[in-house]
Design an enzyme around this catalytic site. Structure first.
Site, short mmCIF file in Angstrom:
data_model
loop_
_atom_site.label_atom_id
_atom_site.label_comp_id
_atom_site.label_asym_id
_atom_site.label_seq_id
_atom_site.Cartn_x
_atom_site.Cartn_y
_atom_site.Cartn_z
N ARG A 133 0.84 -1.20 0.00
CA ARG A 133 0.00 0.00 0.00
C ARG A 133 0.87 1.25 0.00
NH1 ARG A 133 0.97 2.05 4.90
NH2 ARG A 133 1.18 0.64 6.69
N GLY A 140 1.68 5.14 1.71
CA GLY A 140 1.84 5.56 3.08
C GLY A 140 3.07 4.98 3.74
N ILE A 183 4.65 3.65 7.98
CA ILE A 183 4.46 2.59 8.96
C ILE A 183 3.30 2.90 9.90
CG2 ILE A 183 6.08 3.55 10.67
CD1 ILE A 183 7.00 0.58 11.11
N ALA A 240 -6.30 6.19 10.43
CA ALA A 240 -5.28 6.22 9.38
C ALA A 240 -5.86 5.61 8.10
CB ALA A 240 -4.05 5.44 9.82
N ILE A 241 -5.34 6.07 6.96
CA ILE A 241 -5.78 5.56 5.66
C ILE A 241 -4.55 5.28 4.80
CG2 ILE A 241 -7.04 6.08 3.52
CD1 ILE A 241 -8.88 7.87 5.18
N GLY A 242 -4.51 4.09 4.23
CA GLY A 242 -3.45 3.72 3.29
C GLY A 242 -4.04 2.78 2.26
N CYS A 285 2.98 6.67 10.73
CA CYS A 285 2.67 7.32 9.45
C CYS A 285 3.78 8.29 9.04
CB CYS A 285 1.32 8.04 9.51
SG CYS A 285 -0.04 6.95 9.94
#
Length: 249
Positions: free
Chosen positions: A72, A74, A76, A144-146, A175
């Site tokens: 993905r 992003g 960590i 969070a979004i990845g 992140c």
């Protein structure tokens, strides 16, 4: 455009080991790319660190804890007990607009959190859902979004921290952001907010946000509201005369 299918993979004592969940994502991704209904996988993971493609060496765990490198975007992050994870696997509308897709996920989470009294927001230049700075505390991320997009179909997704032990984030630069914090819904709400509480709220909201973007199209810019509507040559001359009169010294 088919319906949206929701699949529960495991929660609590049945929390999903990361690589097993990743394999299920790949299976569903292949199905959706072949024409199956869009699907969202909802789950809780066993504790794990995962690193996106942009993770720097200094952002990894300070104590050498193993990390799973994933495909993905992003950087960590940590997944584990007390965190609701959602993997929307959807065929994006064309032309594919990845940023708009991320914004739709953010808005869904912002709205659901507002429903329990936690008011999140966006931060310019950073994905995810944030609690604004205030009372001597920095901005802090609650979701969070990845993501990854292949063959026009999404993978990976979001994690909403409900009542996790935030100590796990202290071993990394989450992140890749060193100047902000991480928080949970429980910490912000001042009460215990569990995955069990948030699961039906997120699940109920998912169909309403058009994640694939079929109904989100770029809208042409409207003309200025004060621009005169010119119908004839005489109208044009009159408009020009009025404009010149306003600019005379």
């Amino acid at each position: 455009m088919g319906s949206l299918r929701i699949e529960h993979l495991g929660f609590g004592a049945d929390a999903v080991e990361y690589t097993a969940g990743w394999e299920r994502q790949r299976e569903v991704h292949a199905e959706v790319a072949a024409g199956a209904d869009d699907t969202v996988l909802l789950l809780e993971h066993q504790a794990v660190y995962t690193a996106g493609k942009r993770t720097e060496p200094h952002e990894r765990p300070f104590d050498g804890t193993p990390v799973i490198d994933v495909d993905r975007g992003g950087k960590i992050t940590w997944h584990g007990p007390g965190q609701l994870v959602g993997y929307p696997i959807v065929q994006l509308a064309k032309p594919v607009d990845v940023v708009a897709y991320v914004r739709r996920i953010e808005q869904l989470i912002i709205d659901v959190c507002a429903g329990i009294g936690v008011h999140g927001t966006r931060v310019e230049g950073r994905s995810g859902v944030w609690i604004p700075a205030g009372a001597g505390r920095p901005e802090r991320k609650v979701a969070a979004i990845g993501i990854r997009v292949a063959r026009g179909v999404t993978m990976h997704g979001f994690s909403l921290t409900c009542d996790s032990d935030l100590g796990a984030f202290g071993q990394i630069v989450p992140c890749g952001i060193a100047d902000a914090g991480v928080t949970s819904l429980s910490a912000e709400a001042g009460r215990d907010v569990t995955v069990r509480e948030m699961l039906p709220l997120i699940e109920a909201a998912l169909p309403d946000y058009d994640l694939p973007g079929h109904h989100h199209r770029r809208i042409p810019k409207k003309p200025k509201a004060d621009a005169p509507k010119i119908e004839t040559i005489s109208d044009a001359i009159s408009s020009l005369t009025q404009e010149l009169s306003r600019t005379q010294p």
